[in-house]
Design a protein around this motif. Structure first.
Motif, PDB file in Angstrom:
ATOM      1  N   CYS A  47       0.370  -2.259 -14.148  1.00 59.75           N
ATOM      2  CA  CYS A  47      -0.982  -1.943 -13.659  1.00 59.75           C
ATOM      3  C   CYS A  47      -1.613  -3.140 -12.948  1.00 59.75           C
ATOM      4  CB  CYS A  47      -1.881  -1.498 -14.811  1.00 59.75           C
ATOM      5  SG  CYS A  47      -1.488   0.127 -15.491  1.00 59.75           S
ATOM      6  N   HIS A  48      -1.240  -4.354 -13.364  1.00 59.13           N
ATOM      7  CA  HIS A  48      -1.789  -5.543 -12.711  1.00 59.13           C
ATOM      8  C   HIS A  48      -1.295  -5.644 -11.266  1.00 59.13           C
ATOM      9  CE1 HIS A  48      -2.553  -6.388 -16.931  1.00 59.13           C
ATOM     10  NE2 HIS A  48      -3.358  -7.358 -16.571  1.00 59.13           N
ATOM     11  N   ALA A  49      -0.029  -5.320 -11.046  1.00 60.24           N
ATOM     12  CA  ALA A  49       0.501  -5.328  -9.680  1.00 60.24           C
ATOM     13  C   ALA A  49      -0.176  -4.253  -8.833  1.00 60.24           C
ATOM     14  CB  ALA A  49       2.008  -5.110  -9.706  1.00 60.24           C
ATOM     15  N   ILE A  50      -0.399  -3.100  -9.432  1.00 55.24           N
ATOM     16  CA  ILE A  50      -1.060  -2.015  -8.704  1.00 55.24           C
ATOM     17  C   ILE A  50      -2.484  -2.413  -8.348  1.00 55.24           C
ATOM     18  CG2 ILE A  50      -1.827   0.384  -8.850  1.00 55.24           C
ATOM     19  CD1 ILE A  50       0.553   0.827 -10.806  1.00 55.24           C
ATOM     20  N   ALA A  51      -3.184  -3.060  -9.289  1.00 54.65           N
ATOM     21  CA  ALA A  51      -4.556  -3.497  -9.022  1.00 54.65           C
ATOM     22  C   ALA A  51      -4.598  -4.498  -7.873  1.00 54.65           C
ATOM     23  CB  ALA A  51      -5.169  -4.100 -10.280  1.00 54.65           C
ATOM     24  N   ALA A  52      -3.661  -5.447  -7.865  1.00 53.31           N
ATOM     25  CA  ALA A  52      -3.622  -6.413  -6.770  1.00 53.31           C
ATOM     26  C   ALA A  52      -3.296  -5.736  -5.448  1.00 53.31           C
ATOM     27  CB  ALA A  52      -2.584  -7.501  -7.080  1.00 53.31           C
ATOM     28  N   THR A  53      -2.413  -4.738  -5.483  1.00 51.69           N
ATOM     29  CA  THR A  53      -2.076  -3.976  -4.280  1.00 51.69           C
ATOM     30  C   THR A  53      -3.296  -3.232  -3.747  1.00 51.69           C
ATOM     31  OG1 THR A  53       0.232  -3.711  -4.957  1.00 51.69           O
ATOM     32  CG2 THR A  53      -0.649  -2.096  -3.395  1.00 51.69           C
ATOM     33  N   ILE A  54      -4.048  -2.609  -4.645  1.00 52.27           N
ATOM     34  CA  ILE A  54      -5.244  -1.877  -4.232  1.00 52.27           C
ATOM     35  C   ILE A  54      -6.266  -2.824  -3.610  1.00 52.27           C
ATOM     36  CG2 ILE A  54      -7.253  -0.620  -5.150  1.00 52.27           C
ATOM     37  CD1 ILE A  54      -5.288   0.783  -7.070  1.00 52.27           C
ATOM     38  N   ARG A  55      -6.419  -4.008  -4.180  1.00 58.41           N
ATOM     39  CA  ARG A  55      -7.328  -4.993  -3.576  1.00 58.41           C
ATOM     40  C   ARG A  55      -6.942  -5.264  -2.125  1.00 58.41           C
ATOM     41  NH1 ARG A  55      -8.136 -10.087  -7.779  1.00 58.41           N
ATOM     42  NH2 ARG A  55      -9.148  -8.976  -9.521  1.00 58.41           N
ATOM     43  N   GLU A  56      -5.650  -5.490  -1.894  1.00 56.22           N
ATOM     44  CA  GLU A  56      -5.194  -5.818  -0.537  1.00 56.22           C
ATOM     45  C   GLU A  56      -5.299  -4.613   0.391  1.00 56.22           C
ATOM     46  OE1 GLU A  56      -4.624  -8.810   0.408  1.00 56.22           O
ATOM     47  OE2 GLU A  56      -4.837  -9.620  -1.625  1.00 56.22           O
ATOM     48  N   ALA A  57      -5.028  -3.419  -0.141  1.00 62.31           N
ATOM     49  CA  ALA A  57      -5.128  -2.206   0.682  1.00 62.31           C
ATOM     50  C   ALA A  57      -6.569  -1.952   1.102  1.00 62.31           C
ATOM     51  CB  ALA A  57      -4.577  -1.011  -0.090  1.00 62.31           C
ATOM     52  N   LYS A  58      -7.509  -2.283   0.227  1.00 63.17           N
ATOM     53  CA  LYS A  58      -8.927  -2.108   0.574  1.00 63.17           C
ATOM     54  C   LYS A  58      -9.369  -3.101   1.640  1.00 63.17           C
ATOM     55  CE  LYS A  58     -10.593   0.079  -3.686  1.00 63.17           C
ATOM     56  NZ  LYS A  58     -11.455  -0.058  -4.901  1.00 63.17           N
ATOM     57  N   LYS A  59      -8.784  -4.293   1.625  1.00 63.54           N
ATOM     58  CA  LYS A  59      -9.097  -5.251   2.684  1.00 63.54           C
ATOM     59  C   LYS A  59      -8.670  -4.713   4.042  1.00 63.54           C
ATOM     60  CE  LYS A  59      -8.539  -9.369  -0.265  1.00 63.54           C
ATOM     61  NZ  LYS A  59      -7.705 -10.583  -0.501  1.00 63.54           N
ATOM     62  N   CYS A  60      -7.578  -3.945   4.050  1.00 59.63           N
ATOM     63  CA  CYS A  60      -7.101  -3.358   5.302  1.00 59.63           C
ATOM     64  C   CYS A  60      -8.067  -2.311   5.842  1.00 59.63           C
ATOM     65  CB  CYS A  60      -5.717  -2.752   5.107  1.00 59.63           C
ATOM     66  SG  CYS A  60      -4.413  -3.967   4.812  1.00 59.63           S
ATOM     67  N   ILE A  61      -8.830  -1.680   4.959  1.00 59.03           N
ATOM     68  CA  ILE A  61      -9.852  -0.731   5.407  1.00 59.03           C
ATOM     69  C   ILE A  61     -10.905  -1.476   6.218  1.00 59.03           C
ATOM     70  CG2 ILE A  61     -11.661   0.878   4.657  1.00 59.03           C
ATOM     71  CD1 ILE A  61     -10.007   1.349   2.114  1.00 59.03           C
ATOM     72  N   GLU A  62     -11.270  -2.655   5.735  1.00 62.93           N
ATOM     73  CA  GLU A  62     -12.304  -3.450   6.407  1.00 62.93           C
ATOM     74  C   GLU A  62     -11.815  -3.996   7.746  1.00 62.93           C
ATOM     75  OE1 GLU A  62     -13.231  -6.460   3.578  1.00 62.93           O
ATOM     76  OE2 GLU A  62     -13.766  -5.030   1.989  1.00 62.93           O
ATOM     77  N   THR A  63     -10.545  -4.415   7.794  1.00 60.43           N
ATOM     78  CA  THR A  63     -10.025  -5.051   9.007  1.00 60.43           C
ATOM     79  C   THR A  63      -9.348  -4.072   9.961  1.00 60.43           C
ATOM     80  OG1 THR A  63      -7.871  -5.512   7.981  1.00 60.43           O
ATOM     81  CG2 THR A  63      -9.609  -7.162   7.685  1.00 60.43           C
ATOM     82  N   GLY A  64      -8.954  -2.901   9.431  1.00 59.95           N
ATOM     83  CA  GLY A  64      -8.238  -1.927  10.234  1.00 59.95           C
ATOM     84  C   GLY A  64      -6.763  -2.246  10.419  1.00 59.95           C
ATOM     85  N   GLU A  65      -6.266  -3.246   9.715  1.00 58.62           N
ATOM     86  CA  GLU A  65      -4.861  -3.648   9.860  1.00 58.62           C
ATOM     87  C   GLU A  65      -3.927  -2.688   9.110  1.00 58.62           C
ATOM     88  OE1 GLU A  65      -4.323  -8.273   9.970  1.00 58.62           O
ATOM     89  OE2 GLU A  65      -5.827  -7.800   8.450  1.00 58.62           O
ATOM     90  N   GLU A  66      -2.797  -2.372   9.725  1.00 54.69           N
ATOM     91  CA  GLU A  66      -1.786  -1.538   9.074  1.00 54.69           C
ATOM     92  C   GLU A  66      -0.740  -2.424   8.396  1.00 54.69           C
ATOM     93  OE1 GLU A  66      -0.006   1.328  11.637  1.00 54.69           O
ATOM     94  OE2 GLU A  66      -1.818   2.539  11.811  1.00 54.69           O
ATOM     95  N   LYS A  67      -1.168  -3.189   7.440  1.00 55.81           N
ATOM     96  CA  LYS A  67      -0.230  -4.080   6.761  1.00 55.81           C
ATOM     97  C   LYS A  67       0.733  -3.280   5.889  1.00 55.81           C
ATOM     98  CE  LYS A  67      -2.744  -8.438   6.705  1.00 55.81           C
ATOM     99  NZ  LYS A  67      -3.208  -9.577   5.873  1.00 55.81           N
ATOM    100  N   VAL A  68       1.946  -3.790   5.773  1.00 61.51           N
ATOM    101  CA  VAL A  68       2.956  -3.184   4.914  1.00 61.51           C
ATOM    102  C   VAL A  68       2.968  -3.956   3.591  1.00 61.51           C
ATOM    103  CG1 VAL A  68       5.396  -2.645   4.627  1.00 61.51           C
ATOM    104  CG2 VAL A  68       4.323  -2.470   6.897  1.00 61.51           C
ATOM    105  N   ILE A  69       2.664  -3.252   2.509  1.00 58.60           N
ATOM    106  CA  ILE A  69       2.571  -3.865   1.187  1.00 58.60           C
ATOM    107  C   ILE A  69       3.674  -3.289   0.303  1.00 58.60           C
ATOM    108  CG2 ILE A  69       1.099  -4.316  -0.815  1.00 58.60           C
ATOM    109  CD1 ILE A  69      -1.326  -3.696   0.967  1.00 58.60           C
ATOM    110  N   LEU A  70       4.452  -4.163  -0.307  1.00 56.06           N
ATOM    111  CA  LEU A  70       5.506  -3.759  -1.237  1.00 56.06           C
ATOM    112  C   LEU A  70       5.171  -4.316  -2.614  1.00 56.06           C
ATOM    113  CD1 LEU A  70       8.390  -2.757  -2.048  1.00 56.06           C
ATOM    114  CD2 LEU A  70       9.238  -4.978  -1.223  1.00 56.06           C
ATOM    115  N   PHE A  71       5.174  -3.459  -3.637  1.00 58.84           N
ATOM    116  CA  PHE A  71       4.995  -3.974  -4.992  1.00 58.84           C
ATOM    117  C   PHE A  71       6.082  -3.432  -5.908  1.00 58.84           C
ATOM    118  CE2 PHE A  71       2.564  -0.001  -5.536  1.00 58.84           C
ATOM    119  CZ  PHE A  71       2.869   0.390  -6.845  1.00 58.84           C
ATOM    120  N   ASN A  72       6.276  -4.136  -6.996  1.00 59.29           N
ATOM    121  CA  ASN A  72       7.300  -3.747  -7.963  1.00 59.29           C
ATOM    122  C   ASN A  72       6.655  -2.986  -9.111  1.00 59.29           C
ATOM    123  OD1 ASN A  72       9.938  -3.601  -8.896  1.00 59.29           O
ATOM    124  ND2 ASN A  72       9.758  -5.438 -10.147  1.00 59.29           N
TER     125      ASN A  72
END
Length: 452
Positions: free
Chosen positions: A387-412
């Protein structure tokens, strides 16, 4: 909903592990003998660990280590694990980011830990060992080791952190089902355990206490070796099967990660997915960002200090150069039992010093918020650690909403949470809280460490 798994054929499963130490520009500082402060040699470790694991631990020359044929055949029972594009999670977040997860929860043991349990037991068996012992926090490692020991005809003894044993009683049942003996740590069966209980009769245990007891048993029992589920270099080496598969699967998906994220306790699942991709940063100039997500109640990466410290509470282990909160640190009783460890692995600690990765700390409630959202979108209940990895992923995915970037995020996704439902019950009932250690507590615990 577009959902696709990227599956490798048996013939494409990696046949070697990746040893990042060989490619690091700055080699990790050596572990040292606590009495002499001299760098450890293979023979210094061999009375505790299987000899081949000792060689792998100190190998800074060979980038690729062959997976033994017998271990590779057993890997094929459950590997390759799927890489999945988390379309439903992306949609729920409204993010332009592309989120992928490597699903290590699908093997029969339910977590990534079996990837190292099998080779450690194989090497022990090859040198004529009859007994293995270990520690476990939440129980994923203990379950994997108990099974692997049975596969190779070894007797296993597991010391489980006492508070985790109470929180997750079925983990102990799983270990016993595979034939292991299980004791809550600290216990009265070892000198280390007795000393800890004498000093504090209400000690709830930590991975440091359990390691002390397991190491003591290994060194006082004939024909017995100690096995470890995280922290040390050879464990991370075995786990690179994860990232090496993911690298091939990302190519099948036609993408390459801008970010790689994993939860962090001692570093095994983080190194497992991160190191194969990190080699391209080191050797090829790639700029992937690597994020290790730890609980903010046990923040060795974000608030610990780089010191020589013991890997256990009693001081039985070598002194390791690592980011640490002090080996006497007593973590809060969070449900992510696999992340309640005072120090970071030697390799990860050097990589942080070199700026190749960084840590983030996640409050317990935020981690479960993320786990619930993931369960409701992707249909998988994740382990509290994951769940900690998922939480960190969600933080980064939300930053992409603000910037509009289509970043590719991989988590384990390091494991499932189907035996952690007490934790989810507590969360859904509003009975969980956040914990945060104070700066004063950290400094107090660091008094027993060796400054570098």
């Amino acid at each position: 909903m577009k959902q696709k798994k990227y599956i490798l054929q048996e013939s494409e499963i990696p046949t070697q592990w990746y040893n990042i130490q060989a490619d690091m520009k700055t080699k990790p500082m050596p572990p040292i003998h606590p009495a002499t402060h001299e760098p450890l040699k293979v023979e210094d470790l061999a009375h505790i660990f299987p000899l081949e694991c000792c060689k792998q631990e100190l190998d800074t020359e060979h980038a690729w280590i062959d997976i033994p044929e017998d271990v590779l055949e057993k890997y094929k029972y459950y590997r390759a694990t799927p890489l999945v594009r988390a379309y439903a999670l992306e949609e729920a977040l409204g993010t332009p980011a592309h989120i992928y997860f490597k699903n290590e929860s699908v093997n029969p043991l339910g977590s990534h830990k079996i990837n190292s349990a099998l080779p450690q037991c194989y090497y022990a068996k090859q040198e004529g060992t009859t007994n293995v012992t270990t520690e476990t926090g939440a129980g994923q490692w203990g379950a994997a080791l108990s099974y692997a020991a049975k596969v190779y005809g070894l007797e296993a003894a597991v010391y489980q952190v006492k508070i985790s044993m109470r929180q997750k009683p079925y983990r102990s049942s799983i270990m016993r089902t595979f034939g292991a003996t299980v004791e809550g740590s600290p216990s009265m069966s070892t000198r280390a355990g007795k000393d800890i209980i004498t000093a504090d009769p209400n000690h709830q245990g930590s991975l440091g206490t359990a390691i002390s007891e397991a190491v003591e048993l290994a060194t006082t029992t004939p024909n017995c070796k100690y096995t470890l589920g995280s922290v040390l270099n050879h464990v991370g080496l075995h786990q690179t099967i994860i990232g090496l598969e993911a690298e091939k699967q990302m190519a099948m998906a036609g993408e390459y990660p801008d970010m790689v994220i994993a939860c962090f306790g001692g570093g095994s699942n983080f190194g497992g997915i991160a190191f194969p991709f990190m080699r391209h940063n080191i050797l090829d100039g790639k700029t992937t960002e690597f994020i290790a997500a730890e609980p903010n109640s046990c923040p060795k990466l974000t608030r610990g200090e780089f010191r020589y410290d013991f890997g256990d509470e009693a001081g039985y282990t070598p002194l390791l150069p690592m980011y640490t909160l002090g080996h006497n640190f007593r973590p809060a009783n969070i449900h992510a039992g696999g992340l309640r460890y005072h120090g970071a692995g030697v390799i990860v600690s050097q990589l942080i010093k070199d700026g190749l990765m960084h840590g983030v700390d996640i409050p317990q409630l935020e981690s479960f918020d993320a786990g619930i959202l993931f369960a409701r979108t992707e249909g998988i209940i994740p382990a509290p650690e994951s769940c900690h990895a998922i939480a960190a992923t969600i933080r980064e995915a939300k930053k992409c909403i603000e910037t509009g970037e289509e970043k590719v995020i991989l988590f384990n996704l390091s494991g499932h949470g189907l035996i952690d439902m007490t934790a989810y019950d507590n969360y859904l009932s509003g009975d969980l809280t956040n914990y945060r250690i104070t700066d004063e507590e950290i400094q107090s615990n660091l008094e027993g460490t060796l400054e570098i």
